[in-house]
Design a protein around this motif. Structure first.
Motif, PDB file in Angstrom:
ATOM      1  N   HIS A  25       0.827  -1.341  -0.095  1.00  0.00           N
ATOM      2  CA  HIS A  25      -0.052   0.040  -0.046  1.00  0.00           C
ATOM      3  C   HIS A  25       0.867   1.395  -0.039  1.00  0.00           C
ATOM      4  CE1 HIS A  25      -3.988  -1.948   0.387  1.00  0.00           C
ATOM      5  NE2 HIS A  25      -3.229  -2.971   0.833  1.00  0.00           N
ATOM      6  N   HIS A  26       0.755   2.279  -0.868  1.00  0.00           N
ATOM      7  CA  HIS A  26       1.113   3.568  -0.961  1.00  0.00           C
ATOM      8  C   HIS A  26       0.151   4.631  -0.666  1.00  0.00           C
ATOM      9  CE1 HIS A  26       4.725   1.415  -2.479  1.00  0.00           C
ATOM     10  NE2 HIS A  26       3.934   0.649  -3.558  1.00  0.00           N
ATOM     11  N   GLY A  27       0.468   5.422   0.483  1.00  0.00           N
ATOM     12  CA  GLY A  27      -0.616   6.753   0.746  1.00  0.00           C
ATOM     13  C   GLY A  27      -1.826   6.217   1.437  1.00  0.00           C
ATOM     14  N   GLU A  28      -1.853   4.830   1.924  1.00  0.00           N
ATOM     15  CA  GLU A  28      -3.172   4.307   2.455  1.00  0.00           C
ATOM     16  C   GLU A  28      -2.751   3.175   3.412  1.00  0.00           C
ATOM     17  OE1 GLU A  28      -4.921   3.139  -1.369  1.00  0.00           O
ATOM     18  OE2 GLU A  28      -4.207   1.280  -1.082  1.00  0.00           O
ATOM     19  N   CYS A  29      -3.670   2.751   3.966  1.00  0.00           N
ATOM     20  CA  CYS A  29      -3.624   1.669   4.794  1.00  0.00           C
ATOM     21  C   CYS A  29      -4.872   0.896   4.755  1.00  0.00           C
ATOM     22  CB  CYS A  29      -3.433   2.055   6.502  1.00  0.00           C
ATOM     23  SG  CYS A  29      -5.098   2.752   6.924  1.00  0.00           S
TER      24      CYS A  29
ATOM     25  N   GLY B 269      -0.025  -0.818   7.009  1.00  0.00           N
ATOM     26  CA  GLY B 269       0.192   0.382   6.737  1.00  0.00           C
ATOM     27  C   GLY B 269       0.728   1.047   5.861  1.00  0.00           C
ATOM     28  N   ASP B 270       0.883   2.286   5.612  1.00  0.00           N
ATOM     29  CA  ASP B 270       1.385   2.752   4.146  1.00  0.00           C
ATOM     30  C   ASP B 270       2.834   2.345   4.125  1.00  0.00           C
ATOM     31  OD1 ASP B 270       1.833   4.554   2.278  1.00  0.00           O
ATOM     32  OD2 ASP B 270       2.614   6.355   3.667  1.00  0.00           O
ATOM     33  N   GLY B 271       3.244   1.651   2.917  1.00  0.00           N
ATOM     34  CA  GLY B 271       4.454   1.197   2.568  1.00  0.00           C
ATOM     35  C   GLY B 271       4.785  -0.180   3.163  1.00  0.00           C
TER      36      GLY B 271
ATOM     37  N   PHE C 234      -7.279   6.421   3.373  1.00  0.00           N
ATOM     38  CA  PHE C 234      -6.096   7.304   2.755  1.00  0.00           C
ATOM     39  C   PHE C 234      -5.230   7.629   4.052  1.00  0.00           C
ATOM     40  CE2 PHE C 234      -9.225   8.393  -0.701  1.00  0.00           C
ATOM     41  CZ  PHE C 234      -8.656   7.387  -1.563  1.00  0.00           C
ATOM     42  N   GLU C 235      -3.902   7.959   3.755  1.00  0.00           N
ATOM     43  CA  GLU C 235      -3.090   8.488   4.665  1.00  0.00           C
ATOM     44  C   GLU C 235      -3.360  10.033   4.987  1.00  0.00           C
ATOM     45  OE1 GLU C 235       1.814   9.530   5.321  1.00  0.00           O
ATOM     46  OE2 GLU C 235       1.076   8.540   3.435  1.00  0.00           O
TER      47      GLU C 235
END
Length: 120
Positions: free
Chosen positions: A57-61, A91-93, A114-115
């Motif tokens: 996930h990028h920019g979100e969880c 989590g993000d990343g 979204f983050e």
């Protein structure tokens, strides 16, 4: 905004590159229904031998809440068994995926937030 509607299920083949197919009900139909704070709220049923492919996930969880059954859950390369009542958080990343190797269906709720809240 308020509404009442039926959520029509559909089969999704190779969800995020995973094996088999997933019986999916998308509870929300647009980001606006989560006030632009997320993009997915869904109910999934996964048959034996099927799953959700490993993804990051990028920019979100993403949260999973397990309703029934059990599955092999890949949490950033650490594979564990999750079952009814468990909650997962990615989590993000971070990455995750799962495969149902049990005889009974695996059922869960998935929520992606979204983050940062989208303003578009």
């Amino acid at each position: 905004m308020s509404f009442v509607r039926k959520v029509e299920p559909k089969w999704v083949d190779n969800m995020v590159g995973g094996p088999g197919r997933v019986y999916n009900r998308s509870i929300i139909q647009s980001n606006e229904e989560l006030y632009n704070s997320g993009r997915l709220f869904a109910h999934n049923v996964i048959e034996k031998g099927s799953g959700v492919g490993y993804h990051v996930h990028h920019g979100e969880c993403e949260f999973y809440y397990v309703l029934s059954g059990s599955a092999e859950y890949n949490d950033n390369g650490n594979v564990i068994t999750i079952s009814a009542g468990d909650v997962t958080y990615t989590g993000d990343g971070e990455g995750h995926g799962l495969v149902n190797n049990a005889d009974e269906p695996f059922e869960m709720i998935a929520l992606i937030l979204f983050e940062k809240q989208k303003t578009e």
